[in-house]
Enzyme design. Structure first.
Site, mmCIF file in Angstrom:
data_model
loop_
_atom_site.group_PDB
_atom_site.id
_atom_site.type_symbol
_atom_site.label_atom_id
_atom_site.label_comp_id
_atom_site.label_asym_id
_atom_site.label_seq_id
_atom_site.Cartn_x
_atom_site.Cartn_y
_atom_site.Cartn_z
ATOM 1 C CB VAL A 1 -13.722 -49.090 -70.687
ATOM 2 C CG1 VAL A 1 -13.970 -48.566 -69.279
ATOM 3 C CG2 VAL A 1 -12.246 -48.936 -71.040
ATOM 4 C CE LYS B 1 -8.092 -42.279 -72.307
ATOM 5 N NZ LYS B 1 -7.935 -43.478 -71.734
ATOM 6 N N GLY C 1 -5.854 -45.325 -65.758
ATOM 7 C CA GLY C 1 -6.667 -46.540 -65.679
ATOM 8 C C GLY C 1 -7.087 -46.818 -64.250
ATOM 9 C CB ILE D 1 -3.173 -45.495 -61.034
ATOM 10 C CG1 ILE D 1 -2.356 -46.507 -61.829
ATOM 11 C CG2 ILE D 1 -2.361 -44.895 -59.904
ATOM 12 C CD1 ILE D 1 -1.149 -45.895 -62.532
ATOM 13 N N GLY E 1 -1.596 -56.721 -77.749
ATOM 14 C CA GLY E 1 -2.880 -56.037 -77.556
ATOM 15 C C GLY E 1 -2.756 -54.720 -76.815
ATOM 16 C CD GLU F 1 -6.556 -49.117 -79.793
ATOM 17 O OE1 GLU F 1 -7.194 -49.784 -80.629
ATOM 18 O OE2 GLU F 1 -6.846 -49.068 -78.592
ATOM 19 C CG ASP G 1 -3.417 -41.993 -74.127
ATOM 20 O OD1 ASP G 1 -4.659 -42.074 -74.068
ATOM 21 O OD2 ASP G 1 -2.667 -42.442 -73.242
ATOM 22 C CE LYS H 1 -4.119 -41.937 -70.472
ATOM 23 N NZ LYS H 1 -3.276 -43.096 -70.826
ATOM 24 N N GLY I 1 -6.245 -51.120 -69.576
ATOM 25 C CA GLY I 1 -6.771 -52.483 -69.469
ATOM 26 C C GLY I 1 -8.211 -52.473 -69.024
HETATM 27 N N1 HSE Z 1 -3.594 -46.482 -74.891
HETATM 28 C C1 HSE Z 1 -3.404 -46.055 -73.558
HETATM 29 C C2 HSE Z 1 -2.047 -46.505 -73.024
HETATM 30 C C3 HSE Z 1 -4.462 -46.592 -72.616
HETATM 31 O O1 HSE Z 1 -1.355 -47.241 -73.709
HETATM 32 O O2 HSE Z 1 -1.684 -46.104 -71.930
HETATM 33 C C4 HSE Z 1 -5.652 -45.764 -72.537
HETATM 34 O O3 HSE Z 1 -5.355 -44.452 -72.169
#
Ligand code: HSE
Length: 412
Positions: A11, A100, A129, A131, A182, A185, A196, A200, A298
């Site tokens: 990023v 986040k 991201g 949006i 990709g 991870e 994650d 959010k 992304g």
């Molecule tokens: N790894 C997250 C996703 C992206 O796949 O949405 C970053 O928050």
């Protein structure tokens, strides 16, 4: 105006790229004659980089430079991102982050520090991201009481589930594909276990309902136990399985929030959100349903959101912007087991006829599901809506079945 970027990963490097590539149009949108990156903080060696002179290893260079007005935090994690961000805000420098984890855990402290020091703490890139979601909720939907927010907030898990649904690939095969593309991870735990998405929904819930929601208070289930059998049963029920994050208002000023796989009806706007796309559905009491859709991750989409915040900061260097929320009281988040919903259940039954008899004695109107090539000892059903705790107690009380999976039926 000078900017410093902390963390030159995916990023951070995207932020520098966007600021360089779109320099002239960005400057036109700001109140300044120029916006330039003065420092890039990263502990790795960038001596061969074209911009090698900008790379620094000592955070104090940024902190002590009065020419730096805006600091971009794209390091990820909490340590040292929190200390560095707090120190910058205390010096009156605005901070923009895509992190986040930082906002979900420490947003309240950082927002307070921003207020107290007449600076800004902006985090548009931390959810969805590229949006636009934070600013639309805070500003464009400001006239609404938001009743509920729910969505698909993780691209990796949505990609995996899409491959399972559309291509009949197993969870492991789909995860491997996500890694090869990709998206996931090497260690995909944060995505596939739902952490994650939980971070959010904390940020969105804090913003929508005005009090900080911490990740440890969000009951979180990932997608690792979802099987193709569940996908098939969901399909026979006119639905798909998605990892859904929800936060909604309850009585007494409390909120319900959860991240878990959910059976989503094909009529829902979320059901057709596939691959790495994210979608956030906001229910406002004046607007009704509003859906935000796009690529939730992304390099360039996320960098785009970060740079928009940098431009915003450049136009509000002195006046604080109130993107905020307050502290929350104990038990602000309700026990997820109190929620009223339906459950999908897949189970093993030595004697399916007996098991279905018991099922119908337990529930007045359970819906029995079928799928092609199901083992003879497998049954699946959807319960009527009731408190989740009571449903689980009743299902566990059916002696004739061994529960293989339970998935919540989404109301989104
Ligand atoms: N790894 C997250 C996703 C992206 O796949 O949405 C970053 O928050």
């Amino acid at each position: 105006m000078y900017v410093a970027v902390m963390g030159y990963g995916t990023v951070g490097s995207g932020v520098v790229e966007v600021l360089t590539k779109n320099h002239d149009s960005i400057v036109k949108k700001s109140l300044h004659d120029d916006i330039a990156v003065k420092y890039i903080l990263d502990c790795r060696d960038f001596s061969a980089h074209l911009d090698s002179k900008k790379f620094i290893k000592d955070f104090n260079t940024i902190l002590e430079d009065p020419e730096i007005d805006v600091v971009v935090e794209t390091m990820g994690g909490i340590d040292p991102a929190f200390d560095f961000s707090l120190a910058c805000l205390k010096k009156g420098k605005s901070v923009v982050t895509s992190n986040k984890e930082l906002v979900a855990a420490k947003g309240l402290e950082l927002l307070n520090a921003a207020r107290e020091n007449n600076a800004n703490f902006l985090f548009e890139a931390s959810v969805g991201g590229g949006i636009p979601i934070i600013r639309p909720i805070s500003q464009c939907l400001a006239a609404n009481e938001i009743e509920e927010i729910c969505g698909i907030l993780n691209g990796t898990t949505n990609f995996i589930l899409s491959k399972m649904i559309k291509d009949n690939l197993s969870f492991d095969q789909s995860l491997k594909l996500a890694q090869e593309n990709g998206y996931a991870e090497k260690d995909p735990t944060d995505d596939i276990d739902g952490h994650d998405a939980a971070r959010k929904i904390c940020i969105l819930a804090s913003l929508c309902f005005g009090n900080h929601v911490y990740p440890e208070h969000v009951y979180t289930e990932g997608i690792t136990n979802i099987t193709l059998a569940d996908i098939d049963y969901a399909s026979s029920f006119g639905s798909v399985i998605k990892l859904i994050a929800v936060a909604k208002k309850c009585s007494g000023g409390k909120i319900y929030t959860i991240v878990s796989p959910a059976i989503v009806n094909n009529a829902s706007q979320l059901s057709g959100v596939d691959d790495v796309f994210n979608a956030v559905l906001v229910k406002g009491n004046a607007t009704g349903d509003v859906v935000f859709y796009g690529k939730g991750a992304g390099k360039m989409p996320t960098a785009s959101a970060v740079v928009a915040d940098v431009i915003d900061c450049s136009n509000h260097l002195i006046h604080r912007k109130d993107f905020g929320w307050d502290a929350s009281s104990e038990n602000y988040v309700t026990d997820y087991l109190d929620a009223v919903l339906s459950l999908y259940v897949r189970a093993r039954a030595k004697d399916p006829v007996k098991a279905l008899n018991s099922l119908h004695k337990t529930f007045d109107c359970a819906t029995v599901l079928t799928r092609k090539n199901a083992p003879a000892d497998e049954i699946a059903f959807v319960t009527p809506a009731a408190c989740e705790r009571d449903l689980l107690e009743k299902i566990r009380g059916i002696d004739e079945i061994e529960i293989l999976s339970t998935i919540r039926v989404s109301e989104c």
